[in-house]
Design a protein around this motif. Structure first.
Motif, PDB file in Angstrom:
ATOM      1  N   HIS A  60       0.832  -1.205   0.000  1.00 24.81           N
ATOM      2  CA  HIS A  60       0.000   0.000   0.000  1.00 24.81           C
ATOM      3  C   HIS A  60       0.868   1.258   0.000  1.00 24.81           C
ATOM      4  CE1 HIS A  60      -3.451  -2.583   0.884  1.00 24.81           C
ATOM      5  NE2 HIS A  60      -2.720  -3.139   1.836  1.00 24.81           N
ATOM      6  N   THR A  63      -0.620   4.555  -1.324  1.00 20.94           N
ATOM      7  CA  THR A  63      -1.596   5.125  -0.398  1.00 20.94           C
ATOM      8  C   THR A  63      -0.901   5.799   0.775  1.00 20.94           C
ATOM      9  OG1 THR A  63      -3.205   3.427  -1.007  1.00 20.94           O
ATOM     10  CG2 THR A  63      -3.592   4.618   1.043  1.00 20.94           C
ATOM     11  N   SER A 388      -5.285   4.306  -8.728  1.00 13.35           N
ATOM     12  CA  SER A 388      -6.105   3.213  -8.197  1.00 13.35           C
ATOM     13  C   SER A 388      -7.254   2.883  -9.143  1.00 13.35           C
ATOM     14  CB  SER A 388      -6.659   3.580  -6.819  1.00 13.35           C
ATOM     15  OG  SER A 388      -5.620   3.758  -5.892  1.00 13.35           O
TER      16      SER A 388
END
Length: 422
Positions: A60, A63, A388
């Motif tokens: 991730h 993010t 994304s």
């Protein structure tokens, strides 16, 4: 004759327009302070933070970078306005801005030392936000010092030094953390040490014209907050703010995810090629900044050069959109550097000419700095959402760089309605 600002204390007020050059030592120290800001900001943001995010949360990482960038940008917005406003009200004998550069450098150094030892996402977010408090204090005070001490007829040339710092500072930071200091801890420590040498000279070796007590604006926090949006009621200031917002958003969209673009889309070593592209960007920016500043000061014309530089930055995005290979990335980086170097020199001078009140230079330039940093809120969010939604291998990066193109064109359009500057 070149005169040190300290020699002008008895001859002019801190609120008067300066008429004499502040001198070489002042300009050198002022430029080094900006080097400190850009070196740490981009060296960490483009290489070390992504590296740290990958080590903490490899699945991730985008993010994590997006969240860190978002929180940091929000902190920066608040600090720029508050430090600008309180530096307007500072009665220090050395001048209004020096103490804030000193305090900002101390906070930055402490934050960088602790940042390298964070092993959680929360730790990364909190400590990097602290670093932004320090960096924003440095930036806000230095930006406000320009109209305090540099005559209008020399501001584009002085701003070209800011443009060089904005290009070469990231290059120095990226080079250090990509080659000599490959570890997360060592990279942050190296940036902290260089901050000492780059930021302290302005704080300790220069003087500004002190503010007299009877000139001090209202100091209540409520008055400062209430006055934050006041300059946007002036059309020229509002248009200049909008143009700065769009050009910085364009630049942020082009650069924040460059490390991931090189790795995922181009398929090269992102540390190494981020450095190489930074070299091209710096060469373009340095080569364009000083000539653009000289032309602007000599002719008094700012807006046409702002338009040209904005369009060049937009053209750079085209290469990233249609040709995701190294040659296109190199051409795009060079054009991006030329465009931003020209823009940095000329637009910074333009903005100092549309400030509504001398008493609020720092606060109003802090509001302008919101336009420098708010785009990173949007860039982090837009970039993360775009990648994304569309994916890293298909449409994600073309859509991302199309947004960079569109916002550059908007920046060129928004400078046209400004009436008080040619």
């Amino acid at each position: 004759m070149v005169v040190d600002p300290a020699d002008q204390v008895g001859s002019r007020s801190a609120l008067d327009e300066p008429t004499r050059s502040p001198g070489g030592r002042w300009l050198t120290s002022w430029t080094l302070g900006h080097f400190a800001f850009f070196m740490v900001m981009f060296g960490a943001a483009q290489v070390v933070l992504p590296r740290q995010a990958e080590s903490i949360s490899p699945d991730h990482k985008e993010t994590v970078v997006s969240v860190v960038t978002l929180v940091a940008a929000l902190v920066t917005i608040v600090v720029n306005v508050l430090v600008g406003a309180y530096s307007d009200r500072t009665l220090a004998g050395r001048g209004r801005r020096q103490i804030w550069v000193f305090l900002g450098a101390v906070v930055t150094i402490v934050g960088l030392v602790f940042q390298g030892y964070q092993h959680t996402v929360v730790g990364m977010v909190v400590i990097w936000a602290l670093v932004q408090v320090g960096l924003s204090s440095i930036s806000a005070a230095l930006t406000a010092a320009l109209p305090d001490e540099v005559p209008v007829t020399e501001r584009a040339r002085a701003s070209s030094l800011w443009g060089i710092a904005s290009a070469a500072g990231p290059l120095i930071g990226i080079a250090l953390v990509s080659t000599l200091f490959a570890g997360v801890v060592s990279a942050y420590l190296a940036l902290a040490v260089l901050t000492v040498f780059m930021a302290f000279p302005f704080a300790l070796w220069t003087r500004g014209v002190p503010l007299r007590p009877e000139q001090r604006p209202v100091t209540s926090f409520r008055a400062i907050v209430a006055g934050t949006l006041a300059p946007l009621r002036f059309p020229d200031f509002a248009w200049a703010w909008t143009g700065r917002f769009f050009i910085q958003l364009s630049n942020a969209l082009a650069q924040v995810y460059l490390w991931f673009f090189l790795r995922d889309r181009v398929g090269v070593d992102p540390d190494l090629w981020t450095l190489y592209l930074a070299l091209l960007y710096t060469g373009g920016a340095v080569g364009a900044a000083i000539p653009a500043g000289r032309i602007s000061d000599r002719t008094g014309r700012r807006k046409a050069l702002v338009v040209v530089s904005s369009v060049l930055q937009g053209v750079a995005a085209v290469f990233y959109i249609f040709w995701p290979d190294l040659w296109a990335a190199m051409i795009g980086s060079l054009l991006l550097g030329i465009g931003f170097g020209c823009y940095a020199a000329v637009d910074q001078a333009l903005i100092t000419q549309v400030l509504p009140r001398a008493e609020d230079r720092g606060k109003d330039l802090g509001v302008i700095n919101v336009a420098n940093n708010l785009p990173y809120v949007f860039a982090g969010a837009l970039g993360g959402a775009t990648l994304s939604l569309f994916g890293r291998d298909d449409l994600g990066y073309p859509v991302l760089y199309t947004l960079s193109l569109v916002t550059a064109v908007l920046a060129a359009l928004t400078v046209q309605p400004i009436k008080s500057v040619r």
